[in-house]
Design a protein around this motif. Structure first.
Motif, PDB file in Angstrom:
ATOM      1  N   VAL A 124      10.857   6.094 -22.941  1.00 30.90           N
ATOM      2  CA  VAL A 124      12.223   5.863 -22.455  1.00 30.90           C
ATOM      3  C   VAL A 124      13.235   6.389 -23.466  1.00 30.90           C
ATOM      4  N   ASP A 125      12.993   6.148 -24.742  1.00 31.09           N
ATOM      5  CA  ASP A 125      13.899   6.659 -25.779  1.00 31.09           C
ATOM      6  C   ASP A 125      13.936   8.192 -25.762  1.00 31.09           C
ATOM      7  N   THR A 126      12.779   8.804 -25.565  1.00 32.86           N
ATOM      8  CA  THR A 126      12.717  10.265 -25.498  1.00 32.86           C
ATOM      9  C   THR A 126      13.507  10.793 -24.304  1.00 32.86           C
ATOM     10  N   LEU A 127      13.382  10.119 -23.174  1.00 35.63           N
ATOM     11  CA  LEU A 127      14.145  10.526 -21.995  1.00 35.63           C
ATOM     12  C   LEU A 127      15.646  10.382 -22.240  1.00 35.63           C
ATOM     13  N   ASN A 128      16.023   9.300 -22.892  1.00 35.27           N
ATOM     14  CA  ASN A 128      17.450   9.069 -23.161  1.00 35.27           C
ATOM     15  C   ASN A 128      18.049  10.148 -24.058  1.00 35.27           C
ATOM     16  N   ALA A 129      17.204  10.741 -24.902  1.00 32.31           N
ATOM     17  CA  ALA A 129      17.696  11.753 -25.840  1.00 32.31           C
ATOM     18  C   ALA A 129      17.886  13.117 -25.186  1.00 32.31           C
ATOM     19  N   GLN A 130      17.438  13.275 -23.944  1.00 34.69           N
ATOM     20  CA  GLN A 130      17.545  14.560 -23.265  1.00 34.69           C
ATOM     21  C   GLN A 130      18.717  14.545 -22.284  1.00 34.69           C
ATOM     22  N   PRO A 131      19.630  15.485 -22.425  1.00 31.15           N
ATOM     23  CA  PRO A 131      20.721  15.566 -21.449  1.00 31.15           C
ATOM     24  C   PRO A 131      20.191  16.096 -20.120  1.00 31.15           C
ATOM     25  N   MET A 132      20.324  15.328 -19.087  1.00 28.94           N
ATOM     26  CA  MET A 132      19.832  15.766 -17.779  1.00 28.94           C
ATOM     27  C   MET A 132      20.502  14.958 -16.687  1.00 28.94           C
ATOM     28  N   TYR A 133      20.505  15.546 -15.513  1.00 33.18           N
ATOM     29  CA  TYR A 133      21.068  14.899 -14.346  1.00 33.18           C
ATOM     30  C   TYR A 133      20.108  13.820 -13.861  1.00 33.18           C
ATOM     31  N   HIS A 134      20.627  12.619 -13.684  1.00 35.73           N
ATOM     32  CA  HIS A 134      19.776  11.510 -13.253  1.00 35.73           C
ATOM     33  C   HIS A 134      19.691  11.482 -11.729  1.00 35.73           C
ATOM     34  N   SER A 135      18.869  12.375 -11.237  1.00 33.67           N
ATOM     35  CA  SER A 135      18.616  12.461  -9.801  1.00 33.67           C
ATOM     36  C   SER A 135      17.785  11.249  -9.373  1.00 33.67           C
ATOM     37  N   PRO A 136      17.596  11.050  -8.078  1.00 33.29           N
ATOM     38  CA  PRO A 136      16.727   9.942  -7.630  1.00 33.29           C
ATOM     39  C   PRO A 136      15.327  10.010  -8.232  1.00 33.29           C
ATOM     40  N   ASP A 137      14.786  11.227  -8.379  1.00 35.81           N
ATOM     41  CA  ASP A 137      13.448  11.342  -8.960  1.00 35.81           C
ATOM     42  C   ASP A 137      13.441  10.955 -10.435  1.00 35.81           C
ATOM     43  N   ILE A 138      14.462  11.347 -11.179  1.00 36.37           N
ATOM     44  CA  ILE A 138      14.527  10.976 -12.592  1.00 36.37           C
ATOM     45  C   ILE A 138      14.706   9.470 -12.733  1.00 36.37           C
ATOM     46  N   ARG A 139      15.520   8.888 -11.865  1.00 37.70           N
ATOM     47  CA  ARG A 139      15.663   7.426 -11.912  1.00 37.70           C
ATOM     48  C   ARG A 139      14.332   6.748 -11.594  1.00 37.70           C
ATOM     49  N   ALA A 140      13.561   7.352 -10.704  1.00 38.07           N
ATOM     50  CA  ALA A 140      12.235   6.806 -10.396  1.00 38.07           C
ATOM     51  C   ALA A 140      11.307   6.921 -11.601  1.00 38.07           C
ATOM     52  N   VAL A 141      11.430   8.009 -12.350  1.00 34.66           N
ATOM     53  CA  VAL A 141      10.627   8.164 -13.567  1.00 34.66           C
ATOM     54  C   VAL A 141      10.952   7.050 -14.551  1.00 34.66           C
ATOM     55  N   TYR A 142      12.241   6.787 -14.771  1.00 39.12           N
ATOM     56  CA  TYR A 142      12.638   5.690 -15.661  1.00 39.12           C
ATOM     57  C   TYR A 142      12.037   4.363 -15.188  1.00 39.12           C
ATOM     58  N   ALA A 143      12.149   4.111 -13.887  1.00 39.77           N
ATOM     59  CA  ALA A 143      11.652   2.838 -13.351  1.00 39.77           C
ATOM     60  C   ALA A 143      10.150   2.707 -13.548  1.00 39.77           C
ATOM     61  N   ARG A 144       9.431   3.802 -13.345  1.00 39.60           N
ATOM     62  CA  ARG A 144       7.973   3.743 -13.484  1.00 39.60           C
ATOM     63  C   ARG A 144       7.547   3.533 -14.927  1.00 39.60           C
TER      64      ARG A 144
END
Length: 257
Positions: free
Chosen positions: A44-64
């Motif tokens: 999760v910390d690694t994802l937070n460090a990457q600038p990216m658009y939080h599309s529905p799929d990316i939000r699903a990745v965070y949730a998983r």
């Protein structure tokens, strides 16, 4: 992370609570479960460090990923609870069994209660490897969709090799007497395919702590890299070998009268 869940489950399924030091065993598994949780939170910390658009799929990745962290944390809590049951019983102290009901257990009863929590942990983490793989694929495919193509392009894999790598990443492939053993009945993996992937440095074998399996097959760092780079890639369309349709005959010119 998928491999970490596989190793945790392999060790967990082999352990039994009828040994001489079950508390030591439970403490060891607790530390492993806590490492799984920390690993998920680090993602999760690694994802937070990457600038990216939080599309529905990316939000699903965070949730998983957060769900995997919660499952591992819950598993550790149940194992700690099992240790407390054994320690309290040894000290003659009452155990809370739910609904604020307290009871002093016999050693056999305490082991049974600890065993229930031990079994629950196996259920909580059983699908961790598959979920971790699916989450990684979702992330890479979505990033490709947004134009972020991995710089590394691995050599082409056959369909059989790609399917085998995915099965190995899910922890589905073990080897017994030099023959593949698969957790799923819908899979077919040959020892020749495993050896071919070994020769390319993509997979390796480890001693498997499961009672009935000799070795577990895991991806190497190169295997993880190649598999991840293949996620979301468009499939090549085969060249057509059919002949083009013959042109329709032109209508004959009408005779002039």
């Amino acid at each position: 992370m998928a491999a970490d869940f596989t190793r945790f489950n392999d060790a967990h399924l082999r352990h039994a609570l009828n040994g001489t030091t079950p508390a030591t065993l439970l403490n060891s598994q607790t530390e492993s479960a806590q490492r799984l949780a920390r690993s998920a939170l680090a993602i999760v910390d690694t994802l937070n460090a990457q600038p990216m658009y939080h599309s529905p799929d990316i939000r699903a990745v965070y949730a998983r990923v957060r769900q995997l962290a919660h499952l591992a944390t819950d598993a550790a809590d149940h194992l700690i609870d099992a240790v407390d049951i054994l320690d309290h019983t040894r000290a003659g102290l009452p155990i809370e069994l739910g609904d604020d009901f307290l009871a002093v257990l016999t050693e056999q009863e305490a082991r049974q209660e600890a065993g229930r929590r031990f079994t629950l942990v196996a259920s909580l983490t059983a699908l961790g490897s598959s979920d971790a793989l699916a989450t990684a694929e979702l992330f890479v495919a979505e990033r490709r969709h947004r134009g972020f193509v991995p710089e590394y392009q691995p050599p082409a894999l056959s369909h059989t090799q790609s399917t085998t790598l995915r099965a190995i990443a899910r922890g589905d492939v073990a080897i017994t007497h030099d023959k593949p053993y698969l957790r799923r009945e819908d899979l077919r993996v040959s020892i020749s395919t495993i050896r071919a992937l070994e020769s390319r440095g993509l997979v390796m074998r480890e001693d498997c702590p499961d009672w009935f399996r000799d070795e577990r097959v895991h991806l190497t760092a190169a295997g993880r890299r190649d598999l991840a780079a293949s996620f979301g890639r468009p499939r090549r369309t085969g060249l057509t070998t059919t002949r083009p349709a013959a042109p329709l005959p032109t209508a004959a010119a009408s005779r002039s009268r």
